[in-house]
Motif scaffolding. Sequence first.
Motif, PDB file in Angstrom:
ATOM      1  N   ALA A   1      -5.871  -4.615  12.243  1.00 29.09           N
ATOM      2  CA  ALA A   1      -6.822  -3.862  12.542  1.00 29.09           C
ATOM      3  C   ALA A   1      -7.959  -4.380  12.048  1.00 29.09           C
ATOM      4  O   ALA A   1      -8.157  -4.991  11.229  1.00 29.09           O
ATOM      5  N   PRO A   2      -9.126  -3.357  12.020  1.00 28.11           N
ATOM      6  CA  PRO A   2     -10.664  -4.117  11.963  1.00 28.11           C
ATOM      7  C   PRO A   2     -10.565  -4.036  10.518  1.00 28.11           C
ATOM      8  O   PRO A   2     -11.825  -4.291  10.368  1.00 28.11           O
ATOM      9  N   GLU A   3      -9.268  -3.906   9.472  1.00 30.80           N
ATOM     10  CA  GLU A   3     -10.028  -3.848   8.224  1.00 30.80           C
ATOM     11  C   GLU A   3      -9.537  -4.938   7.890  1.00 30.80           C
ATOM     12  O   GLU A   3      -9.656  -5.456   6.802  1.00 30.80           O
ATOM     13  N   SER A   4      -8.774  -5.728   8.505  1.00 28.20           N
ATOM     14  CA  SER A   4      -7.646  -6.803   8.106  1.00 28.20           C
ATOM     15  C   SER A   4      -8.954  -8.035   8.785  1.00 28.20           C
ATOM     16  O   SER A   4     -10.108  -8.103   9.684  1.00 28.20           O
TER      17      SER A   4
ATOM     18  N   VAL B   1     -13.424  -8.100  12.913  1.00 28.69           N
ATOM     19  CA  VAL B   1     -14.193  -6.587  11.925  1.00 28.69           C
ATOM     20  C   VAL B   1     -14.174  -7.306  10.344  1.00 28.69           C
ATOM     21  O   VAL B   1     -15.439  -6.995   9.851  1.00 28.69           O
ATOM     22  N   GLU B   2     -13.336  -6.849   9.589  1.00 24.93           N
ATOM     23  CA  GLU B   2     -13.255  -7.283   8.252  1.00 24.93           C
ATOM     24  C   GLU B   2     -14.156  -5.921   7.755  1.00 24.93           C
ATOM     25  O   GLU B   2     -14.912  -6.692   6.791  1.00 24.93           O
TER      26      GLU B   2
ATOM     27  N   CYS C   1      -0.399   1.354  -6.888  1.00 22.76           N
ATOM     28  CA  CYS C   1       0.337   0.582  -6.078  1.00 22.76           C
ATOM     29  C   CYS C   1      -0.410   0.393  -4.885  1.00 22.76           C
ATOM     30  O   CYS C   1       0.747   0.693  -3.383  1.00 22.76           O
ATOM     31  N   LEU C   2      -1.176   1.317  -4.456  1.00 21.03           N
ATOM     32  CA  LEU C   2      -1.666   1.862  -3.196  1.00 21.03           C
ATOM     33  C   LEU C   2      -3.096   0.799  -2.464  1.00 21.03           C
ATOM     34  O   LEU C   2      -4.165  -0.116  -3.668  1.00 21.03           O
ATOM     35  N   TYR C   3      -3.099   0.435  -1.177  1.00 18.20           N
ATOM     36  CA  TYR C   3      -3.625  -1.277  -0.438  1.00 18.20           C
ATOM     37  C   TYR C   3      -5.150  -0.702   0.526  1.00 18.20           C
ATOM     38  O   TYR C   3      -4.704   0.381   1.039  1.00 18.20           O
ATOM     39  N   THR C   4      -5.353  -1.951   0.879  1.00 20.71           N
ATOM     40  CA  THR C   4      -6.187  -1.605   1.296  1.00 20.71           C
ATOM     41  C   THR C   4      -6.282  -0.924   3.335  1.00 20.71           C
ATOM     42  O   THR C   4      -5.066  -1.423   3.637  1.00 20.71           O
ATOM     43  N   ARG C   5      -6.481   0.484   3.885  1.00 19.99           N
ATOM     44  CA  ARG C   5      -6.332   0.953   4.842  1.00 19.99           C
ATOM     45  C   ARG C   5      -5.936   0.041   6.244  1.00 19.99           C
ATOM     46  O   ARG C   5      -6.484  -1.040   6.153  1.00 19.99           O
TER      47      ARG C   5
END
Length: 603
Positions: free
Chosen positions: A54-57, A62-63, A160-164
């Motif tokens: 994923a582009p968030e990773s 991309v990050e 307990c919610l994390y990067t999309r």
Amino acid sequence: MTQPRAEYPRPQFVRAEWVNLNGEWQFEIDRSDSGLERGVRDRELERRIVVPFAPESKLSGVEDVDFLEAVWYRATVTIPQEWAGKEAVLHFQAVDHDATVWVNGTEVVRHRGGFTPFSANLSKVAKPGEEATIVVRARDTHKGPQARGKQSQLYFNHACLYTRTTGIWQTVWLEAVPTVHLKRPRITPDVAGESFHLAVPVSANKPGHRIRATLKDADGEVTTAEVRADLDLAPRLTLHVPTDRVRLWDTTDPHLYDVTIELVDADGNVIDTADSYAGLRSVSVNGQAILINGKHVFQRLVLDQGYWPESLMTAPSEEALIKDIELGIAAGFNGARLHQKVFEERFLYHADRLGYLVWGEFGDWGSGVGHTGDDNQQPTASYVAQWLEAVERDYSHPSIVGWCPLNETHQLLHDRITQLDDVTRAMFLATKAADSTRPVLDASGYSHRVPETDVWDSHNYEQDPVEFAKQMAGLKDGEPYGNTGGPADRPISQPYNGQPYFCSEFGGIWWNAEKAAAGKSGNSEDSWGYGQRVADEEDFYVRFTGLVDALLDDPLMFGYCYTQLTDVFQEENGIYNFDRSSKLDVPRIQAVQTRLAAYEKKD
């Protein structure tokens, strides 16, 4: 560059002719979702990304962790010439969240839901030997009800919610199929009948066609069966296993039979073939007991959220999937709740292979529209559709011993039927209709809104072992611990009705040795767990032992689920660090868990 995630993505329905499309694709972020109007679909894209990350990773290259309202992908591939006479099918194992796919300028498929696969037959837009330009738009709003799992709706990670995760996050691939071909089978084990029952859909019912299935073990062919394929949309056949070749699947001996399925034409020619496998395993309910192969197997489960620092919801490698199961087993767990995410099929394959019990779950979080109240949970009809896709995909895995479509849907009961009531009942009934072989838990913890749910549970993060034991002691009197959250006259769950019961979340003990040494004694934005952190590592073992003992000593408790396998970002309450490195004395953790449970003494 070495192709990422190069392994076959659908291990329970394997064809020989396929092409993995992971690797570098063109990519562009479309923050205002205006790309279609601006002509993005029909031109080269500005950036590059490594699919399937994923582009968030970080591994995507991309990050970008800001909100990505829409993203675009583009790649041109050649359909192999050697597939002449067959049709190419384009598969996406998972795209988050709403996807539209064009090939050579023609829209070929739309799909809603970030956790389940979808495909498109390309026979009308690209033939073998021709190029196929694939364009994907993925929309992923952070507002309004949507099945997101643990993805944060705020810019930052919190609680307990994390990067999309946006867009393609599992393997993209091509497959060659004959014009008339097999579809994915359902394989149902029948321990009492020493058999496997197969339902094998076909794309068309041609006169003279037959389905043939062959079962094998390490000693060779066990049995075979054949049935006409020109009468029923999903021909059914039974593979009877001779008694001397019966070998059950369980946690101590996860035996798998190989299954080959063939579609044969009127002249006896094999026109399609696929390989699968199956485990001979039963799940049954007797009073308050869930039995596996007729035995009281205490389910020592761990909460597994399936996140990695460098790749988020996508496992960085095949080895990473295997390692998480091995880490769980090393710590004394015999299975997992796959939490707030539909895991990759490859994970379930390794769970099957290693004898790891699994409760399949849906990433339902994201339906909340405000604080606790009368109508604060509003899951949509798409939840039911997405969940049914997951159940259908995973039906034949022997490691799955229960289904849990919803989690912590906290909402007060009252005299009006709400959207949550409708969707909870729909998901429960849909699961029962799709699979009559496994128990279904309507919602894990909190709002049990289906009186006839097969299983009842609670989440209890009390950190004092003595108080925890007192709270969990009511099961013997038919009054087990249940989650509340409102006034005494406004419960959030229907009453307990004698079902099998387990504590499906507990523990969550906060521990980070480095931060403890620095004097941090409580939760903070970058480090938290449930309750007051332990004083030191020794105190961790004392607390862990006390909590686990309270559940192991209850003869009516069929299992538990400890939170959690690894730390995940700021949530530092795992048995292992987020990078899977050592955090605790694992053999000591294992020793606490693997003593004989009171439930197991019934055998």
